[in-house]
Design an enzyme around this catalytic site. Structure first.
Site, short mmCIF file in Angstrom:
data_model
loop_
_atom_site.label_atom_id
_atom_site.label_comp_id
_atom_site.label_asym_id
_atom_site.label_seq_id
_atom_site.Cartn_x
_atom_site.Cartn_y
_atom_site.Cartn_z
N GLY A 121 -14.98 2.49 2.96
CA GLY A 121 -13.94 2.62 2.69
C GLY A 121 -13.00 2.19 3.72
CG HIS A 122 -8.40 1.44 3.63
ND1 HIS A 122 -7.58 0.85 2.93
CD2 HIS A 122 -8.49 2.23 2.88
CE1 HIS A 122 -6.49 1.82 2.40
NE2 HIS A 122 -7.98 2.76 2.49
#
Lengths: 364, 364, 364
Positions: free
Chosen positions: C266-267
Site C-alpha cells: 500500500g501507499h
C-alpha cells in the site's frame, strides 16, 4: 441479463432441445399461454427472465419463485411437474421435464453462448507482431497488437486475443482461447481447448533465492528458474492468475483443471486432473495436489506438501501439512461482533495454560 | 515527495484558498516569516514538506512535529491555533485555521493533482485500433495501442489509456479514466467519472462449472456466463482487481463504490452504494453487500451471503454467514511468537473436549 | 525439464566449473562412466536429470535418490563423497565435492540461464511509441508495442518488454529487465539490476478517501496520491504484484528486496533492504518493515505498523500490531477434518466464558 438473440435467429423450443446434446429431456408440457412451441431468444433466472426466455428450477424450495416468473418456458424436475400439473389455473409457461435441470441449463447456456458469438474470422491482425519462424495454423485468429515469438506453434482454431504476448518457443494446442493480454513466457506449453482469461501470466520466474555470502549481509542470490509450465487439455484459467515456471523440473497442470481468478501457483507444483481451484487461492512451491480436489477461495497451501485425490478444502483455510485421506478439511477462525472477538481472541494466547489448569483441577 | 509546481505556475496562498471549494477556512494567520501571502508550490507531510509547500496537522498529538516542519504554511484546528498564538517567538509558518483540516487537505491535494497533470489533448492515437462502428465523443482521449471493439460507446471527456482493450458493445460514460492496460470484456458497462487502474479485468467469465456425467470421471462441464458487469457512477477500481460477469443476471457495482487493488468480486455479486473494499479482499459469487460498508483488506466473504448496510469488516476476516446488523465484525487468529503459537494452536483441536471437561468438573 | 544446450555449445565439466565464480569446489572425482570430463548440457533434479546433465544433493537424507539418478555428474557434500568413495561398484557419475552444494547449484544455474538466452540485440522496436523527450541509452532494448512517456530515462543495458507502458518522468537504472506488460505510472523510479515480471503495476493511486459532507450521504471524496514509488537496486518483483504511489511522501522499496507474485504493497510503505516477501502477501498503507525480514505467503499486515529488522512471519499470518523483536511469528488457525473443525470452532466463541468458569472452579 444477457443480450437476447435477434428474433429472426431465435429457435423455437423444439428446435432448441434437438440442438443440445444428451437425451436429458423426459417430456415437454405446453403452457396455457399462446404458443405451444414458443420461440426462445435467451436464458434467464426465474426472477429476471423475460417472456422470450427459458428458465429453470433446480429444487422444490424455489417453488414460490415459479409463480412470479415471466419466462415462457421453465426446466423442471419431475416431482415439480407433478405439482404443476394439478395447478388451477394451469401455468402459463411451458415446462421441460428433466431429472438433471442444472445440466440441461448448462447445455442450453452453451448453445446460446455460441449463438451469441460473432462469426469467427481467422487471420493475423496487421498490427500483430509475429516472428516469421512461428508455425501458425491458417485457421488461427491473432488479435491486434499481439506478439508471437520465435518458433511458437499454435494449433488449429485457436484464438490469441488482443495484446497477448507469447515468448519464444511457446506451444498452444488446438481450439484454445487466450483472451486479451495473456502473457506466456518462453517455452510454456498449453494443450487443446484451453480457456485463458485476461491478465494471466504463465511461466514467470519462481521465487527462488539463496543467501549468497559473497554478497553484502543478508543479500539474496537468484536461482534461475530453468523449468517451464505445462498446461494439459481442457484447462480454464481465470483472470490475473499466475503460474510460475519450475526451478529445474516443470510446473504441471493436468487435464481438466479449472482455475479461478487471481490464483497463484508456485514453481514445481503439480495439480491433478479435474481439480478445481477457487479465486485468490495460493499454492506454494513444489506442492502436489491430487485429482478431483476442490480448493476453496483464498485458501493457502504451504510448499512441499502432498495432498491426495478427492480432497475438498474449505475457503480461507491454511493447509500446513500433508493430507492423505479424501474428505473435507477446514480451518477458519470464526468471525464475531468485534468486541466479542476481542474477548475471546484474548484467551487464545492462554489456551495452553487453560488446558494445564483443567488438568490440575481434574487431578484435585 | 510530489514534484513541485514550477514557481511561475504556483499560486499564492490566498489564490489557492479561493480556488478550492467549500467555505472550510475560518481564518488565515500570517507567519513571522518573510511573506504574508506565501507562494505555494506543493503539499507535503509535516516531516517532509519544503519551504515552498503547505502542510496540515489533524490532531493535537502531532504538535511536536510542528516545531520541526519547514512548511511555509500549515492547516490547523482552531484549538491548535489557540496554542500557536501564544507561542514565543511566533511560528515562522502561516496558519490556515479550519475545523476539518483533513478535508481541506484533500481538496488542496485535488487542486495540485489537476495542476500537475499535463494539458489534456483529446484524440485517438494513430496506433490505436478502433472499430468504425464505435461511437467516440470527440473530446475523448484514446492512448497508444488501445483496442476498441464494435459498437462501443465512450462519453465526453473520458480517457482510455495505452494498451486498454474494450471488447464489443462496451459502454463507458463521461469523464471516466481508464489507466493503461485495463481490459473490459464484451458488453461491460461503466458509468460516469469512473477511475479504473491498470491491470483491471472486468467481465471475465465467472467460475461456473457442473459435473457432466457424459464426460470422463470427475470432469467439469462449463456453464457459460451470459450476464455482464455493470459499474455505476463515481466508482474507483484499483490495479489488477477482477470483477467477473454474471452467469445469468449481472454483477452490479453501485454508485460511489471504492475498490482497492487485487480485489476479486465473483459473478452475480451486488455491491451497494459507497461501500469501500480494501486490497486483496475476495467476495465469492452471488453475495450481496449493502451500502456504506467497509470491507478490510484480505477479507474473504463466502458466496450466496447477504451483508446488510453499514457493516464494517476488519481486515483478514473470513465471513461465512449472513450479517444483518450494522456494526463491526472481526475474525482474526491472534499472532504470537512462533513457539507460543505452537503451544496454543495445539489446544485448538481439543477445545470441544476441554469444554466437556470443564462441564464435568462443574458437575462434580 | 529445461531445454538442453546444443551439444556444440555445451561445456565440459572442467570448463563449466572454471566459468562459475567463487572457489566453492573442493575436488572433482571422476565417475566410473565413460568420460572423465563429461560434457554438461544442462542442470536437472536427481529424479529427472538426463545423462547429459549435472545434478546436486544438498542433504544426506536424499542419498537413496542418488542410486537412481541418470545425471552424469552430481554436486555432493564432503560427507556424502566419503560414503560414495567406499561404494562398490564405484558410482557411474562424477562428483563435484563442495561444502555449499546449493550455492554452487545456483551459480551453475545462472550460467545455464545466460547461455540459454537468445543473443541480446539492443534497439527500439518500430511498433514501440517512445516520446522524443525520453533519454534512452543506445544499449537499451525496447520491445514491440511498448510505450515510453515524456522525459523518461532508461539506463544502459536495460530491457523493456513487449507492451510495457512507462508514464511520463519514469526513471529506470542500468541493467534492469521489465518483462512484457509491466505498467509504471508517471514519476516512478526503479534502480539498477531490477527484474520486474509481467503484469506488475507500480505507482497506481493509493487507496485514499475521506468522507466529504458536501457529497451525498456516505460518499467518499478522493485524496489525490501525490507521492511516487521508489525502487532501489537489485530488486525483483513477481508477476501481477502492485505497489501503490504515496499519498504525500513516497512508497519506498529498498535495495535487494525480493517480492513474489501478486503481492500488494500500500501507499507510503517502506520495505527495508533484503527483505523477501512471498506470494499473495498484502501490506497495508504506511507500514514500515525492517531489513532482512521474510514475510510468508498470504500474510496480511495492517497499516501504520512498524516491524523491526530480522523478523520472520509465517505464511497466512495476520499481523495487527507492531513487532519490535527479531524472531519468528505465526498466527494460523489449525485446519482439521471439517466436522472436527466445526466441533472445536463452536467453542471459540465461548473461550472467554470458559476461562471464567475455570477461574471459578479454581476458587472452589
Amino acid at each position: 441479463m444477457p443480450v437476447l438473440l435477434d428474433p429472426a435467429r431465435a429457435p423455437v423450443l423444439s428446435e432448441l432441445l434437438r440442438a443440445v446434446p444428451g437425451g436429458l429431456v423426459q417430456s415437454v408440457v405446453p403452457g396455457s399461454g399462446l404458443h405451444a412451441d414458443p420461440r426462445i431468444a435467451g436464458l434467464g433466472s426465474l426472477a429476471h427472465a423475460s417472456e422470450q426466455e427459458i428458465s429453470f428450477i433446480v429444487h422444490p424450495k424455489y417453488l414460490d419463485h415459479l409463480a412470479l416468473t415471466r419466462a415462457c418456458t421453465v426446466i423442471v424436475l419431475p416431482e415439480i411437474e407433478e405439482k404443476l400439473a394439478q395447478t388451477v389455473p394451469a401455468p402459463r409457461f411451458a415446462r421441460v421435464v428433466c431429472k438433471h435441470p442444472y445440466l440441461l441449463y448448462a447445455r442450453i447456456a452453451q448453445w446460446f453462448e455460441w449463438a451469441r458469438r460473432p462469426a469467427y474470422e481467422p487471420g493475423i491482425h496487421p498490427s500483430a507482431i509475429v516472428d516469421p519462424s512461428a508455425q501458425i495454423d491458417p485457421s488461427v485468429l491473432i488479435g491486434p497488437h499481439a506478439v508471437v515469438g520465435a518458433r511458437c506453434t499454435i494449433g488449429a482454431m485457436s484464438q490469441i486475443g488482443a495484446g497477448c504476448v507469447l515468448g519464444d518457443d511457446v506451444e498452444i494446442g488446438a481450439s484454445s482461447i487466450l483472451y486479451p493480454k495473456v502473457t506466456l513466457y518462453y517455452g510454456v506449453r498449453v494443450g487443446d481447448r484451453a480457456i485463458i482469461h485476461s491478465g494471466v501470466v504463465l511461466g514467470a520466474d519462481g521465487f527462488g533465492f539463496a543467501p549468497d555470502p559473497s554478497l553484502s549481509k543478508g543479500a539474496w542470490g537468484k536461482i534461475p528458474q530453468l523449468g517451464t509450465v505445462i498446461i494439459g487439455h481442457d484447462v480454464e484459467i481465470g483472470a490475473n492468475t499466475t503460474i510460475d515456471r519450475g526451478a529445474l523440473d516443470n510446473t504441471i497442470i493436468s487435464d481438466g483443471v479449472k482455475i479461478d481468478n487471481q490464483v497463484m501457483i508456485g514453481h514445481n507444483c503439480q495439480i491433478g486432473a479435474h481439480t478445481a481451484i477457487a479465486a485468490c487461492a495460493g499454492i506454494a512451491g513444489s506442492t502436489k495436489i491430487g485429482s478431483r480436489c476442490t480448493i476453496g477461495g483464498m485458501t493457502g497451501i504451504s510448499g512441499h506438501l502432498v495432498i491426495g485425490d478427492d480432497v475438498h478444502i474449505s475457503g480461507g483455510t491454511g493447509i500446513i501439512a500433508n493430507i492423505e485421506q479424501p474428505g473435507r478439511y477446514t480451518g477458519v477462525y470464526p468471525f464475531a461482533e468485534h468486541k466479542e472477538w476481542q474477548r475471546n481472541a484474548a484467551v487464545v494466547s492462554q489456551l495452553s495454560s487453560i488446558r494445564k489448569r483443567v488438568r490440575a483441577l481434574e487431578r484435585d
